[in-house]
Design a protein around this motif. Structure first.
Motif, PDB file in Angstrom:
ATOM      1  N   ALA A  78      75.169  45.725   7.975  1.00 63.45           N
ATOM      2  CA  ALA A  78      76.362  46.278   8.622  1.00 63.45           C
ATOM      3  C   ALA A  78      77.103  47.222   7.681  1.00 63.45           C
ATOM      4  N   ARG A  79      77.205  46.842   6.415  1.00 61.45           N
ATOM      5  CA  ARG A  79      77.872  47.717   5.427  1.00 61.45           C
ATOM      6  C   ARG A  79      77.158  49.063   5.301  1.00 61.45           C
ATOM      7  N   ALA A  80      75.836  49.037   5.480  1.00 61.34           N
ATOM      8  CA  ALA A  80      75.043  50.261   5.359  1.00 61.34           C
ATOM      9  C   ALA A  80      74.946  51.019   6.674  1.00 61.34           C
ATOM     10  N   ASN A  81      75.675  50.543   7.680  1.00 62.80           N
ATOM     11  CA  ASN A  81      75.696  51.187   9.002  1.00 62.80           C
ATOM     12  C   ASN A  81      74.347  51.155   9.712  1.00 62.80           C
ATOM     13  N   VAL A  82      73.595  50.091   9.486  1.00 60.63           N
ATOM     14  CA  VAL A  82      72.381  49.875  10.271  1.00 60.63           C
ATOM     15  C   VAL A  82      72.791  49.685  11.731  1.00 60.63           C
ATOM     16  N   LYS A  83      72.093  50.338  12.630  1.00 55.85           N
ATOM     17  CA  LYS A  83      72.490  50.315  14.033  1.00 55.85           C
ATOM     18  C   LYS A  83      72.142  48.998  14.715  1.00 55.85           C
ATOM     19  N   ARG A  84      70.948  48.472  14.460  1.00 57.04           N
ATOM     20  CA  ARG A  84      70.474  47.308  15.229  1.00 57.04           C
ATOM     21  C   ARG A  84      69.802  46.308  14.301  1.00 57.04           C
ATOM     22  N   PHE A  85      70.069  45.023  14.552  1.00 61.53           N
ATOM     23  CA  PHE A  85      69.516  43.921  13.771  1.00 61.53           C
ATOM     24  C   PHE A  85      68.779  42.994  14.736  1.00 61.53           C
ATOM     25  N   ILE A  86      67.441  42.955  14.623  1.00 62.27           N
ATOM     26  CA  ILE A  86      66.618  42.104  15.490  1.00 62.27           C
ATOM     27  C   ILE A  86      66.282  40.825  14.737  1.00 62.27           C
ATOM     28  N   PHE A  87      66.674  39.706  15.298  1.00 56.51           N
ATOM     29  CA  PHE A  87      66.500  38.404  14.658  1.00 56.51           C
ATOM     30  C   PHE A  87      65.496  37.579  15.453  1.00 56.51           C
ATOM     31  N   VAL A  88      64.379  37.238  14.808  1.00 53.34           N
ATOM     32  CA  VAL A  88      63.388  36.367  15.441  1.00 53.34           C
ATOM     33  C   VAL A  88      63.807  34.926  15.182  1.00 53.34           C
ATOM     34  N   SER A  89      64.315  34.288  16.213  1.00 51.25           N
ATOM     35  CA  SER A  89      64.844  32.936  16.119  1.00 51.25           C
ATOM     36  C   SER A  89      63.784  31.945  16.595  1.00 51.25           C
ATOM     37  N   SER A  90      64.147  30.971  17.399  1.00 49.80           N
ATOM     38  CA  SER A  90      63.196  29.951  17.855  1.00 49.80           C
ATOM     39  C   SER A  90      63.697  29.319  19.143  1.00 49.80           C
ATOM     40  N   ILE A  91      62.770  28.913  19.998  1.00 52.75           N
ATOM     41  CA  ILE A  91      63.147  28.215  21.230  1.00 52.75           C
ATOM     42  C   ILE A  91      63.739  26.847  20.909  1.00 52.75           C
ATOM     43  N   LYS A  92      63.570  26.387  19.666  1.00 53.84           N
ATOM     44  CA  LYS A  92      64.175  25.119  19.276  1.00 53.84           C
ATOM     45  C   LYS A  92      65.702  25.177  19.340  1.00 53.84           C
ATOM     46  N   VAL A  93      66.269  26.365  19.424  1.00 59.82           N
ATOM     47  CA  VAL A  93      67.714  26.487  19.643  1.00 59.82           C
ATOM     48  C   VAL A  93      68.070  25.889  21.005  1.00 59.82           C
ATOM     49  N   GLY A 100      78.294  41.036  14.805  1.00 60.96           N
ATOM     50  CA  GLY A 100      78.091  42.208  15.643  1.00 60.96           C
ATOM     51  C   GLY A 100      79.370  42.652  16.325  1.00 60.96           C
ATOM     52  N   LYS A 101      80.147  41.686  16.803  1.00 63.72           N
ATOM     53  CA  LYS A 101      81.424  42.016  17.447  1.00 63.72           C
ATOM     54  C   LYS A 101      82.395  42.652  16.451  1.00 63.72           C
ATOM     55  N   GLU A 102      82.382  42.142  15.229  1.00 69.01           N
ATOM     56  CA  GLU A 102      83.310  42.634  14.212  1.00 69.01           C
ATOM     57  C   GLU A 102      82.947  44.026  13.695  1.00 69.01           C
ATOM     58  N   THR A 103      81.653  44.298  13.605  1.00 62.23           N
ATOM     59  CA  THR A 103      81.202  45.516  12.927  1.00 62.23           C
ATOM     60  C   THR A 103      80.625  46.579  13.855  1.00 62.23           C
ATOM     61  N   GLY A 104      80.247  46.191  15.059  1.00 61.64           N
ATOM     62  CA  GLY A 104      79.615  47.142  15.967  1.00 61.64           C
ATOM     63  C   GLY A 104      78.109  47.232  15.806  1.00 61.64           C
ATOM     64  N   MET A 105      77.539  46.520  14.845  1.00 61.46           N
ATOM     65  CA  MET A 105      76.084  46.500  14.699  1.00 61.46           C
ATOM     66  C   MET A 105      75.482  45.742  15.874  1.00 61.46           C
ATOM     67  N   GLU A 106      74.470  46.316  16.506  1.00 59.86           N
ATOM     68  CA  GLU A 106      73.850  45.687  17.671  1.00 59.86           C
ATOM     69  C   GLU A 106      72.948  44.537  17.224  1.00 59.86           C
ATOM     70  N   ILE A 107      73.112  43.393  17.868  1.00 61.31           N
ATOM     71  CA  ILE A 107      72.325  42.200  17.556  1.00 61.31           C
ATOM     72  C   ILE A 107      71.362  41.924  18.699  1.00 61.31           C
TER      73      ILE A 107
END
Length: 312
Positions: free
Chosen positions: A98-113, A151-158
């Motif tokens: 976010a500090r580097a102004n990356v537009k989008r952050f894709i997180f591979v999570s798990s169905i265990k959530v 994402g809400k705070e910085t505008g980076m897309e999650i």
């Protein structure tokens, strides 16, 4: 430019092969000989990452690296160790992004959530109230929540992707063991486990979904479940493993109640639940939102998982 973590792992290797671009920044603990742009990155590090200068040209981060789930974790405090990597490590990287102004952050999570089982329930959806039960699932859920807040705070897309069991050529753990037993012609006692349903996702379908999420405008700030969209019972899974390996299906019909009784007697009820129970994902939201469908069949993934370089 795209930044990738976990590139040396099972999913990461396929992703790099499929991206077919050279403008990739690898973030990890070892250098890949095929990519010049590399930055030392350790999810478990408590030191400042200081990645802003390296990430300033990156548009999208694909974060695959994680402390993976294991059946018998011998750590004295598994939750703390999973949190250190999967939650805090993820957030450290996301904050730098976010500090580097990356537009989008894709997180591979798990169905265990979502939880551990859908036996007697409707399939999991992306809109369910999370119900993580084990340390791995809890650490992934906490990372998701903090990412969305960031994402809400910085505008980076999650973008969050929750896969179930991922398989394909080079798969390890239980899937590999079962495939190997079938290859050796062992008479497995699973023919009667035919009323449960399990969602799986081939690594090839998962990578295709990740690629769609890199640029699709509808992916921003959403959670997606991933699967092959073709669920199998345990008996069907064994039969397909036999088919793709050119073997006879020698599974024998042992009643399900025998497994459940053995689980109680041996205090292995959770293991038996995974074997005889259901875990289904409804990916309607993923398909409709992204205009996406899994491009590869279950049989395609099983065939590649059964390559003789993998099964011995």
């Amino acid at each position: 430019m795209i930044g990738v973590t976990g590139y040396s792992g099972f999913v990461g290797k396929v992703l790099l092969a499929q991206l077919q671009i050279s403008d990739i920044l690898l973030l990890g603990r070892q250098k890949s000989p095929n990519y010049n742009q590399f930055k030392l990155f350790d999810l478990n590090s408590t030191q400042s990452l200081d990645l802003v200068d390296d990430l300033h040209l990156v548009d999208t981060i694909i974060h695959i690296a994680a402390r993976v789930h294991v059946m018998n974790d011998g750590s004295s405090d598994p939750l703390a160790e999973f949190r250190a990597v999967n939650t805090e490590g993820t957030l450290n990287l996301a904050r730098e992004s976010a500090r580097a102004n990356v537009k989008r952050f894709i997180f591979v999570s798990s169905i265990k959530v979502n939880g551990e089982s859908t036996t007697g329930k409707q399939p999991f959806t992306a809109f369910d109230i999370p119900s993580a039960e084990d340390p791995y699932g809890i650490s992934k859920y906490e990372a998701e929540q903090q990412l969305l807040e960031l994402g809400k705070e910085t505008g980076m897309e999650i973008v969050i992707i929750r896969p179930p069991l991922v398989y394909g050529k080079g798969v390890k753990a239980n899937f590999y063991s079962l495939m190997k037993f079938v290859y050796k012609g062992l008479p497995l006692p699973f023919r009667s486990i035919k009323n449960n349903k399990r969602s799986l996702v081939s690594v090839y379908n998962l990578v295709d979904l990740i690629k769609v999420c890199i640029e699709h405008p509808n992916a921003a700030n959403k959670i997606f479940l991933a699967s092959d969209d073709h669920d199998l019972s345990t008996a069907e899974m064994v039969a397909l493993m036999a088919k793709v390996q050119g073997k006879k299906n020698l599974a024998i019909p042992v009643p399900v109640w025998c497994f459940k009784l053995a689980g109680k007697l041996l205090n292995k009820g959770d293991v038996i639940d995974r074997l005889t129970g259901s875990l289904q994902l409804d990916i309607t939201h993923t398909k409709n939102t992204l205009d996406w469908a899994p491009p590869y069949s279950v049989e395609h993934g099983f065939k590649l998982a059964a390559k003789k370089s993998s099964i011995k």
